[in-house]
Design an enzyme around this catalytic site. Sequence first.
Site, PDB file in Angstrom:
ATOM      1  N   LEU A   9      22.769  -5.945  -5.885  1.00 47.64           N
ATOM      2  CA  LEU A   9      23.455  -5.321  -7.484  1.00 47.64           C
ATOM      3  C   LEU A   9      23.201  -6.847  -8.019  1.00 47.64           C
ATOM      4  O   LEU A   9      24.371  -7.598  -7.020  1.00 47.64           O
ATOM      5  CB  LEU A   9      24.887  -5.047  -7.181  1.00 47.64           C
ATOM      6  CG  LEU A   9      25.244  -3.632  -5.808  1.00 47.64           C
ATOM      7  CD1 LEU A   9      26.052  -3.298  -5.974  1.00 47.64           C
ATOM      8  CD2 LEU A   9      24.429  -2.543  -6.467  1.00 47.64           C
ATOM      9  N   ALA A  10      22.968  -6.916  -9.293  1.00 44.71           N
ATOM     10  CA  ALA A  10      22.709  -8.413  -9.446  1.00 44.71           C
ATOM     11  C   ALA A  10      23.111  -7.922 -11.201  1.00 44.71           C
ATOM     12  O   ALA A  10      22.667  -8.645 -12.313  1.00 44.71           O
ATOM     13  CB  ALA A  10      21.477  -8.554  -9.222  1.00 44.71           C
ATOM     14  N   ARG A  16      32.281 -16.396 -15.741  1.00 44.18           N
ATOM     15  CA  ARG A  16      33.039 -17.422 -15.142  1.00 44.18           C
ATOM     16  C   ARG A  16      32.664 -18.602 -15.236  1.00 44.18           C
ATOM     17  O   ARG A  16      32.915 -19.613 -14.282  1.00 44.18           O
ATOM     18  CB  ARG A  16      34.212 -17.456 -13.995  1.00 44.18           C
ATOM     19  CG  ARG A  16      35.815 -16.655 -14.210  1.00 44.18           C
ATOM     20  CD  ARG A  16      36.125 -15.939 -13.245  1.00 44.18           C
ATOM     21  NE  ARG A  16      35.871 -14.899 -12.007  1.00 44.18           N
ATOM     22  CZ  ARG A  16      35.907 -14.245 -11.134  1.00 44.18           C
ATOM     23  NH1 ARG A  16      36.373 -15.127 -10.265  1.00 44.18           N
ATOM     24  NH2 ARG A  16      35.348 -13.297 -10.590  1.00 44.18           N
ATOM     25  N   LYS A  23      24.015 -14.714 -14.262  1.00 43.03           N
ATOM     26  CA  LYS A  23      24.307 -15.500 -13.104  1.00 43.03           C
ATOM     27  C   LYS A  23      23.648 -15.738 -11.937  1.00 43.03           C
ATOM     28  O   LYS A  23      23.616 -16.795 -11.521  1.00 43.03           O
ATOM     29  CB  LYS A  23      26.066 -14.573 -12.175  1.00 43.03           C
ATOM     30  CG  LYS A  23      26.635 -15.283 -11.174  1.00 43.03           C
ATOM     31  CD  LYS A  23      27.946 -15.019 -10.683  1.00 43.03           C
ATOM     32  CE  LYS A  23      28.488 -13.422 -10.462  1.00 43.03           C
ATOM     33  NZ  LYS A  23      29.597 -13.883  -9.657  1.00 43.03           N
ATOM     34  N   GLN A  74      21.139  -0.806 -15.322  1.00 42.79           N
ATOM     35  CA  GLN A  74      22.730  -0.380 -15.479  1.00 42.79           C
ATOM     36  C   GLN A  74      23.196  -0.835 -16.842  1.00 42.79           C
ATOM     37  O   GLN A  74      24.098  -2.310 -16.904  1.00 42.79           O
ATOM     38  CB  GLN A  74      23.639  -0.977 -14.521  1.00 42.79           C
ATOM     39  CG  GLN A  74      25.025  -0.286 -14.256  1.00 42.79           C
ATOM     40  CD  GLN A  74      25.645  -1.162 -13.760  1.00 42.79           C
ATOM     41  OE1 GLN A  74      25.637  -2.581 -13.291  1.00 42.79           O
ATOM     42  NE2 GLN A  74      26.811  -0.321 -13.098  1.00 42.79           N
ATOM     43  N   ALA A 380      -3.724 -55.755 -10.730  1.00 44.22           N
ATOM     44  CA  ALA A 380      -2.198 -55.579 -11.020  1.00 44.22           C
ATOM     45  C   ALA A 380      -3.237 -55.579 -12.773  1.00 44.22           C
ATOM     46  O   ALA A 380      -3.937 -55.628 -12.767  1.00 44.22           O
ATOM     47  CB  ALA A 380      -1.401 -56.906 -11.028  1.00 44.22           C
ATOM     48  N   ALA A 423     -11.062 -60.286 -14.992  1.00 42.99           N
ATOM     49  CA  ALA A 423      -9.898 -59.786 -14.963  1.00 42.99           C
ATOM     50  C   ALA A 423     -10.368 -60.322 -16.413  1.00 42.99           C
ATOM     51  O   ALA A 423     -10.087 -60.637 -17.516  1.00 42.99           O
ATOM     52  CB  ALA A 423      -9.172 -61.080 -15.046  1.00 42.99           C
ATOM     53  N   ARG A 440     -15.027 -60.598 -21.419  1.00 43.58           N
ATOM     54  CA  ARG A 440     -14.244 -62.324 -21.715  1.00 43.58           C
ATOM     55  C   ARG A 440     -14.464 -62.822 -23.100  1.00 43.58           C
ATOM     56  O   ARG A 440     -15.822 -62.741 -23.449  1.00 43.58           O
ATOM     57  CB  ARG A 440     -13.587 -62.822 -20.853  1.00 43.58           C
ATOM     58  CG  ARG A 440     -12.243 -62.510 -21.007  1.00 43.58           C
ATOM     59  CD  ARG A 440     -12.288 -63.900 -19.545  1.00 43.58           C
ATOM     60  NE  ARG A 440     -12.062 -62.824 -18.332  1.00 43.58           N
ATOM     61  CZ  ARG A 440     -12.412 -63.242 -16.660  1.00 43.58           C
ATOM     62  NH1 ARG A 440     -12.528 -65.095 -16.925  1.00 43.58           N
ATOM     63  NH2 ARG A 440     -11.929 -63.145 -16.207  1.00 43.58           N
TER      64      ARG A 440
HETATM   65  C1  UD1 Z   1      33.482  -6.140  -4.642  1.00 44.72           C
HETATM   66  C2  UD1 Z   1      34.114  -4.953  -3.298  1.00 44.72           C
HETATM   67  C3  UD1 Z   1      35.398  -5.271  -2.616  1.00 44.72           C
HETATM   68  C4  UD1 Z   1      34.498  -6.359  -1.762  1.00 44.72           C
HETATM   69  C5  UD1 Z   1      34.277  -7.571  -2.710  1.00 44.72           C
HETATM   70  C6  UD1 Z   1      33.668  -8.848  -1.886  1.00 44.72           C
HETATM   71  C7  UD1 Z   1      33.426  -2.909  -4.937  1.00 44.72           C
HETATM   72  C8  UD1 Z   1      34.668  -1.207  -5.836  1.00 44.72           C
HETATM   73  N1  UD1 Z   1      34.469  -3.396  -4.425  1.00 44.72           N
HETATM   74  O1  UD1 Z   1      34.432  -6.124  -5.193  1.00 44.72           O
HETATM   75  O2  UD1 Z   1      35.273  -4.907  -1.294  1.00 44.72           O
HETATM   76  O3  UD1 Z   1      35.813  -7.326  -1.364  1.00 44.72           O
HETATM   77  O4  UD1 Z   1      32.827  -6.752  -3.740  1.00 44.72           O
HETATM   78  O5  UD1 Z   1      33.286 -10.140  -2.796  1.00 44.72           O
HETATM   79  O6  UD1 Z   1      32.261  -2.733  -4.050  1.00 44.72           O
HETATM   80  N2  UD1 Z   1      27.832  -5.100  -9.966  1.00 44.72           N
HETATM   81  C9  UD1 Z   1      27.238  -4.476 -10.347  1.00 44.72           C
HETATM   82  N3  UD1 Z   1      27.376  -3.335 -11.498  1.00 44.72           N
HETATM   83  C10 UD1 Z   1      28.820  -2.860 -11.735  1.00 44.72           C
HETATM   84  C11 UD1 Z   1      29.605  -3.823 -10.986  1.00 44.72           C
HETATM   85  C12 UD1 Z   1      29.029  -4.316  -9.885  1.00 44.72           C
HETATM   86  O7  UD1 Z   1      25.839  -4.333 -10.913  1.00 44.72           O
HETATM   87  O8  UD1 Z   1      29.221  -2.167 -12.325  1.00 44.72           O
HETATM   88  C13 UD1 Z   1      27.638  -6.376  -9.197  1.00 44.72           C
HETATM   89  C14 UD1 Z   1      28.541  -7.379  -9.792  1.00 44.72           C
HETATM   90  O9  UD1 Z   1      27.093  -7.967 -10.219  1.00 44.72           O
HETATM   91  C15 UD1 Z   1      28.415  -8.243  -8.392  1.00 44.72           C
HETATM   92  C16 UD1 Z   1      28.998  -7.191  -7.662  1.00 44.72           C
HETATM   93  O10 UD1 Z   1      28.128  -6.063  -7.892  1.00 44.72           O
HETATM   94  O11 UD1 Z   1      27.124  -9.060  -7.409  1.00 44.72           O
HETATM   95  C17 UD1 Z   1      30.082  -7.154  -6.969  1.00 44.72           C
HETATM   96  O12 UD1 Z   1      30.975  -6.700  -8.196  1.00 44.72           O
HETATM   97  P1  UD1 Z   1      32.168  -7.053  -8.422  1.00 44.72           P
HETATM   98  O13 UD1 Z   1      32.592  -6.622  -9.897  1.00 44.72           O
HETATM   99  O14 UD1 Z   1      32.214  -8.704  -8.465  1.00 44.72           O
HETATM  100  O15 UD1 Z   1      32.835  -5.910  -7.284  1.00 44.72           O
HETATM  101  P2  UD1 Z   1      34.731  -7.173  -6.443  1.00 44.72           P
HETATM  102  O16 UD1 Z   1      35.845  -6.367  -8.154  1.00 44.72           O
HETATM  103  O17 UD1 Z   1      34.885  -8.128  -6.238  1.00 44.72           O
END
Ligand code: UD1
Length: 456
Positions: A9-10, A16, A23, A74, A380, A423, A440
């Site tokens: 998931l990225a 922040r 990120k 996404q 040199a 030189a 020279r």
């Molecule tokens: C999520 C977990 C939580 C866990 C925490 C650990 C869920 C609902 N909750 O919460 O239980 O303790 O991670 O850090 O899963 N992302 C996507 N698409 C989205 C949403 C998120 O790619 O639509 C990615 C974000 O970029 C991130 C990761 O998923 O890398 C986690 O998303 P984030 O929103 O940080 O989840 P948390 O609310 O922290």
Amino acid sequence: MSKLNVVILAAGAGKRMQSSLPKVLHTLAGNPLLLHVVNTARLLLPHKICIVIGHGGEMVKQLITGDDLDWIMQEQQLGTGHALMQAQPHLDKDGLTLILYGDVPLINLDTLQKLIITAQGKYCALLTAVVEDPDGYGRIVRDPETKAITAIVEQKDASTEQQSIHEINTGIMLVPNIHLHEWLPKLENKNAQHEYYLTDIIAIAGRQNVPVTSSQSTNLWEVMGVNNKRQLAELERIYQKEQANKLLDQGVSLADPARIDVRGELVCEADVKIDVNCVFEGIVRLSDRVQVGANCILKNVTVAADTTISPYSLIEDTEIGENCKIGPYARIRPGTRLSNKVHIGNFVEVKNSRIALGSKANHLSYIGDSIVGENVNIGAGTITCNYDGANKHQTIIEDDVFIGSDTQLIAPVKIAKGSTIGAGSTITRDTPGDALTLTRVKQVSFSEWKRPTKSK
Ligand code: UD1
Ligand code: CA
């Protein structure tokens, strides 16, 4: 073993981080966060690696490459469950799916292998952690009697009682594909954040009596995520400390393990010594007894045995032979190969050149696009003038040449074997072997000449 799919998931924006860069492209130890995760995933030899991208997705795709990667866009980030729904069409019918986070860069292979084993090819497996401050994380809810995991509750949806649970969801989990395909369409967003929570599948598993197992990472930092620059800096230091400890365990002497940065791979043989504030990038190999002085930067460099690199040297894409003396203040640029017993001294710049056995350039020189033979002494201030303003040209200096100080060699030019250059010469034509060549003008003196005096 069952087929493994990995979904990373990225898609998150990472507001922040206070940056326009997505990120997961911020770097740790010189590499994007996401690349750390991808490389660890690759070590599991999965059948598929799917990466869910969103914010800055095109940029992410350009920087993280490989035929083994499936990219999934996404468009709107509606939650981790929604992210998985986008990936679903790419997942195999059976086997297991491992979910990783692009912003949790230091997850270890061993920890993932352990998690995979606990799933036994058919269970859900969660990587959990017990933390002092569970604030912000999803909590692991267990049956009070059997201790079986029954649900994950997000912080914002948790009761006061649930908020006191210290076992948290790291987010990394393993789900059998047959269940995932069945459960993902069932997810709803009726919760505090109006998101599709992937974590809700755990309650569904509980209701269907699909066992949910769990395991923990060896180190807490493996599951730490990056949300801001502070956390990124913290993880960088943790990573560097780990690298330093590995080197010390292998017998490398580090003047101060807190003052070395390895941004890639540093491979050391026996009795290597590294002084403070050195940076190693790309792949660097140091053979037996190599010494690296303080404040050196080495990028993609191979150094053979018994060579010493003195302080403040910057060396890139270079091969260095045995028993060489480099620096202090040497600048060696890409495409350079130094044979054994070569000396490159202070304020000498070498670029795209080959220098053979026992040759020396000890002070203040530029050697570019050159082939230097054995046993050559470059005085040199000698400069190879390799650039005519439009093209680069080669300088050939054959064996046993002596070049006097402050000489310019105007390339293309060949200094034949055994030549001596006086030189201060400007050499524009090839020189004959075993002869003295100089350009020279004759030294003249004017005894009547007076120094100018200050006008009143
Ligand atoms: C999520 C977990 C939580 C866990 C925490 C650990 C869920 C609902 N909750 O919460 O239980 O303790 O991670 O850090 O899963 N992302 C996507 N698409 C989205 C949403 C998120 O790619 O639509 C990615 C974000 O970029 C991130 C990761 O998923 O890398 C986690 O998303 P984030 O929103 O940080 O989840 P948390 O609310 O922290
Ligand atoms: Ca998070």
